[in-house]
Design a protein around this motif. Sequence first.
Motif, PDB file in Angstrom:
ATOM      1  N   UNK A 161       0.653  -1.247  -0.050  1.00 35.25           N
ATOM      2  CA  UNK A 161      -0.216  -0.116  -0.003  1.00 35.25           C
ATOM      3  C   UNK A 161       0.946   1.233   0.144  1.00 35.25           C
ATOM      4  N   UNK A 162       1.931   1.304   0.795  1.00 37.90           N
ATOM      5  CA  UNK A 162       2.919   2.564   0.764  1.00 37.90           C
ATOM      6  C   UNK A 162       3.610   2.647  -0.848  1.00 37.90           C
ATOM      7  N   UNK A 163       3.832   1.451  -1.242  1.00 35.10           N
ATOM      8  CA  UNK A 163       4.492   1.634  -2.514  1.00 35.10           C
ATOM      9  C   UNK A 163       3.441   2.312  -3.596  1.00 35.10           C
TER      10      UNK A 163
ATOM     11  N   UNK B  97      13.927  -6.171  -1.982  1.00 32.03           N
ATOM     12  CA  UNK B  97      12.604  -5.944  -2.885  1.00 32.03           C
ATOM     13  C   UNK B  97      11.979  -4.790  -2.614  1.00 32.03           C
ATOM     14  N   UNK B  98      11.995  -4.190  -1.267  1.00 30.84           N
ATOM     15  CA  UNK B  98      11.325  -2.720  -0.903  1.00 30.84           C
ATOM     16  C   UNK B  98      11.977  -1.764  -1.871  1.00 30.84           C
ATOM     17  N   UNK B  99      13.402  -1.606  -1.686  1.00 34.44           N
ATOM     18  CA  UNK B  99      14.239  -0.612  -2.291  1.00 34.44           C
ATOM     19  C   UNK B  99      14.100  -0.721  -3.797  1.00 34.44           C
ATOM     20  N   UNK B 100      14.002  -2.089  -4.560  1.00 36.06           N
ATOM     21  CA  UNK B 100      13.961  -2.226  -5.818  1.00 36.06           C
ATOM     22  C   UNK B 100      12.447  -1.630  -6.130  1.00 36.06           C
TER      23      UNK B 100
ATOM     24  N   UNK C 104      15.533  10.266  -5.014  1.00 36.95           N
ATOM     25  CA  UNK C 104      16.555   9.885  -3.951  1.00 36.95           C
ATOM     26  C   UNK C 104      15.741   9.075  -2.828  1.00 36.95           C
ATOM     27  N   UNK C 105      16.639   8.039  -2.475  1.00 37.69           N
ATOM     28  CA  UNK C 105      16.146   7.058  -1.433  1.00 37.69           C
ATOM     29  C   UNK C 105      17.091   7.251  -0.292  1.00 37.69           C
TER      30      UNK C 105
END
Length: 348
Positions: free
Chosen positions: A130-132, A161-164, A174-175
Amino acid sequence: MSSYIPFPSASITQPKQLNVLRDMDMESISRVHATYPMRISNYYFQLIKKFGTPLLKQAVPDIRELHDPDGLVDPLDEENLSPVPNLVHKYPDRALFLISNQCSVYCRFCTRKRKVGKSEMVITDQTIADGITYIKQTPAIRDVLLSGGDPLMLTDQRLEKIIQAVRLIPHVVTIRIGTRIPCTLPERVTPELAQMLGKYHPLYINTHFNHPAEITLQSSRACSLLADAGIPLGCQTVLLRGINDDPDIIRELMYKLIQIRVKPYYLFQADLTRGTSHFRTSIETGMAIMRHLIGHVSGMAIPTYALDAPGGGGKIPLTPDYITSLDNTLQFTTYQGKSCSYPNTTID
Ligand SMILES: *Cc1c(COP(=O)(O)O)cnc(C)c1O
Ligand code: SF4
């Protein structure tokens, strides 16, 4: 498969494990522990045994955590600023995405004391998805801050997986990862982790050191691995009473940070979080520390002293005032206290 790294062995999680320290009030500690979680990595516990009070106070429960009626449960109004659970969207161009509810040390002064490490903080595949989705549907977001809890408590696989997924969103530039792991569980920073993170640039890490004694061979090695992977490192220090509220301690900490390639980013005035009031310093204390730094130490070693406005107003810099008057002339005092002026005129 578990989302989190295996529970670091020999961590302190039960009050009775603290009885090797001197002068522990076990009954108080147990009472606090019933409300707020405790975990101290074995690494940090060894540092506590070596350096005592300034590290001990950050990690060992104190009865005053339970007697703070004026403290606010959610001082930054994060829950109201969350369009989906665990994603705080306060500033238009950036989102704070909470992806872990665990830490290797539960800081007694944590701003998210209401939920970090507790059953109230539910992070699932669904909240992550949901955040993504929210970030994808919100083109104004260009900076995603991964936080928690501590994102580096997740397994490399889960974190990647999340960063990707975030990296695949075209408008995200930026991350950032906010983590205390280089300070509290440096062995978690492996060459494999650094290499994985290095694939997702521009990726920044803001770590969290509060005292010069936290800068050790191990934490310095952890920061080197990350910096060598091309990750710019910052530090978000919290100003804490009886721990680092002293100009000499902060100066030493800031110098040691730049020595390990960590650029001091923020020095935070403590939030009004319930259960943390005994850590709070006066604004004058913070200002005096800044006056001690500005001009006297390398500009690279100077953080911005900031207050996160209660109610979700955002971060406000608290900078000592060098300006004495401003009209056709700017009057100011230098860092050494000398009066000086500058003509405030321009040519058409
Ligand atoms: C602190 C914070 C940010 C980032 O602020 P910067 O000043 O850009 O570091 C973003 N969102 C939330 C909700 C925050 O608390
Ligand atoms: S590491 Fe950060 S999130 Fe975790 S307890 Fe400390 S301040 Fe809170």
